[in-house]
Design an enzyme around this catalytic site. Structure first.
Site, mmCIF file in Angstrom:
data_model
loop_
_atom_site.group_PDB
_atom_site.id
_atom_site.type_symbol
_atom_site.label_atom_id
_atom_site.label_comp_id
_atom_site.label_asym_id
_atom_site.label_seq_id
_atom_site.Cartn_x
_atom_site.Cartn_y
_atom_site.Cartn_z
ATOM 1 N N LYS A 159 36.830 8.232 -12.295
ATOM 2 C CA LYS A 159 36.372 7.956 -10.934
ATOM 3 C C LYS A 159 35.249 6.999 -10.598
ATOM 4 C CE LYS A 159 37.694 9.847 -7.615
ATOM 5 N NZ LYS A 159 37.645 11.225 -6.878
ATOM 6 N N SER A 163 32.421 11.098 -11.222
ATOM 7 C CA SER A 163 32.740 12.286 -10.969
ATOM 8 C C SER A 163 32.334 13.311 -12.249
ATOM 9 C CB SER A 163 34.110 12.777 -10.765
ATOM 10 O OG SER A 163 34.602 14.086 -11.284
ATOM 11 N N HIS A 186 43.871 2.360 15.978
ATOM 12 C CA HIS A 186 44.421 3.712 15.824
ATOM 13 C C HIS A 186 44.613 3.673 14.156
ATOM 14 C CE1 HIS A 186 45.532 4.149 20.196
ATOM 15 N NE2 HIS A 186 45.516 2.968 19.992
ATOM 16 N N GLU A 190 29.126 7.684 1.814
ATOM 17 C CA GLU A 190 29.600 9.023 2.160
ATOM 18 C C GLU A 190 28.249 9.763 2.704
ATOM 19 O OE1 GLU A 190 32.190 11.190 -0.375
ATOM 20 O OE2 GLU A 190 32.503 9.162 -1.449
#
Ligand code: ARG
Length: 480
Positions: free
Chosen positions: A291, A285, A164, A298
């Site tokens: 970043k 970024s 979980h 992804e």
């Protein structure tokens, strides 16, 4: 691609029709823009077919020689990217047949003897997929090897295990990595299992019913390394379940990779801080210069959607088709090619990320050493003292609640509270619930996290890879 002109297609095939297909139907008919990827396999199938036609006396020795030299020229043009595909000829099959006939004259027109595009495309797709499966299988094996390398290098380093997405029990980092090895091993098995169902020879089925011409299909099959012959010619031209199986394998594999990707994304976040990717495997970024983003992971997660879509697309295409071949089946190719392409892109990316991840072992150990993570072990201790597990669970739960209320780790709750909630426990049990003891204790299940068990899992994984590599090296056994 040459200009199709005023949307004409089917240029070679008039049959009983008075004029060529045109307009929107011509545009919808064209598949050469993507099925040209089958060209090498189409030529290989044609060569084997032509040799058989010569053996069967359906073309002469001179005609065969002309056909073979023409096919050689076309193969070189295809390999060199020199072929000019003409949309007016619809598909790869008609393009190659026309190109051959232009090259060698009338002998080229004999190549289609005892053959239909229906059995031809079925053959081409099988040859394409046998080859692609070999490449995908080898890439998958390399990714599994990368996981084993990292598991081996991780030794007995602990990390928190989750259910979980809440800290559950400490585990070994190697154990976590080897879970992916197991998932991917089943994918590898699924791909290998498909092999015999791919290697069925459909040529000779003709359009649907077979042929009365005296062909020798076993000759073609053995030249192409296929066996056995399709047992039912309608099934051979109408069925695509072998492609569905591959797309299903691809979708499952991509779903597995998307879970690995999600773990990597989480691990690389400041919140977890368990790992980082080298700069070469990160992006930044366009706006926020500080970043460092795990775009590779992804994309790997995102591309699972395509693979799932490709499977659904083919299932939907074939659903409800009447026997036997229907032109709908032309729509089987783009999903197939896309999944092969996606896997060939993503598998090396995944392997690179697995090899490149830099784990923060101290942070992993600290997170594994969660103040309350020994609760199950304390309950197990009470079970060994004779308490039914449900009662032990309740007693330890109350003790954990007290420790949390006091803001102390479970192991520092003190002898008095332990006696109050768990009178059956050994007074010194809390001192024995250190991280390494918790890990070592999980030894009864062979698949459990005890270092000795994980060591055995690792040895078995290495052995499996060695056996597979030896089998893949055998002649006629591509990487799958
Ligand atoms: N391009 C077609 C396909 O991919 C080849 C078979 C065409 N057969 C036909 N009867 N029109 O399915």
């Amino acid at each position: 691609m040459s200009d199709p002109g005023p949307h004409k297609a089917g240029g070679l095939l008039k049959g009983r029709l008075g004029e060529a297909v045109d307009g929107a139907l011509a545009r919808a008919s064209v598949s050469v823009g993507y099925d040209c990827r089958l060209a090498r396999h189409d030529l290989a199938g044609s060569r084997a077919h032509a040799r058989m036609l010569a053996k069967a006396g359906l073309v002469s020795g001179e005609e065969l020689a002309a056909i073979e030299s023409g096919l050689d020229v076309l193969a070189r043009d295809v390999d060199a990217g020199r072929m000019v595909w003409d949309e007016a000829l619809e598909d790869v099959h008609m393009n190659l047949e026309k190109a051959l006939t232009d090259l060698i004259g009338p002998a080229g027109a004999k190549l289609h003897t005892a053959r239909s595009r229906n059995d031809q495309v079925a053959l081409d797709e099988r040859l394409f997929l046998i080859e692609a499966s070999g490449r995908v299988g080898a890439l998958l094996r390399d990714l599994r090897a990368a996981l084993v390398e990292r598991a081996s290098g991780a030794g007995a380093a602990p990390m928190p295990g989750y259910t979980h997405l809440q800290r559950a029990q400490p585990i070994l980092l190697a154990h976590h990595l080897l879970a992916y090895f197991q998932m991917l091993s089943r994918d590898q098995q699924r791909l290998a299992d498909l092999g015999p169902r791919l290697a069925v020879m459909p040529l000779g089925s003709g359009a649907l019913a077979g042929t009365g011409l005296p062909i020798l299909p076993l000759e073609v099959a053995s030249e192409l390394g296929l066996s056995p012959l399709a047992q039912n010619s309608l099934d051979a031209v109408a069925s695509r379940d072998h492609l569905m199986e591959f797309l299903s394998f691809g979708a499952i594999l991509m779903v597995h990779l998307s879970r690995l990707a999600e773990d990597i994304v989480l691990w690389c976040s400041s919140e977890f801080g368990f790992a980082s990717l080298p700069d070469s495997l990160s992006t930044t970024s366009s706006m926020m210069p500080q970043k460092k983003n795990p775009d590779g992971a992804e994309l790997m997660r995102g591309k699972a959607g395509r693979a799932i879509g490709n499977l659904v697309s083919l299932l939907a295409t074939v659903k409800g088709l009447p026997m036997s071949y229907n032109r709908d089946l032309q729509e089987d190719k783009e999903p197939l090619f896309d999944t092969v392409e996606t896997l060939e892109l993503v598998l090396p990316l995944a392997a690179q990320m697995v090899r490149g991840l830099v784990f923060d072992l101290e942070r992993l150990r600290a997170a594994a050493d969660d103040p309350y993570v020994a609760a199950t072990d304390l309950a197990d201790h009470l079970v060994l003292k004779g308490l039914p597990f449900r009662q032990a669970h309740a007693a330890v739960g109350a003790l954990v609640a007290r420790a949390m209320a006091r803001g102390v780790p479970l192991r520092d709750i003190g002898a008095e509270s332990l006696r109050e909630f768990c009178p059956q426990a050994d007074p010194d049990v809390l001192g024995a619930l250190d991280l390494d003891s918790l890990l070592a204790a999980r030894s009864s299940t062979p698949g459990g996290t005890a270092p000795a068990s994980v060591g055995r899992q690792l040895e078995e994984a290495k052995r499996a890879l060695e056996i597979e590599a030896a089998a893949a090296d055998l002649p006629g056994k591509p990487g799958a």
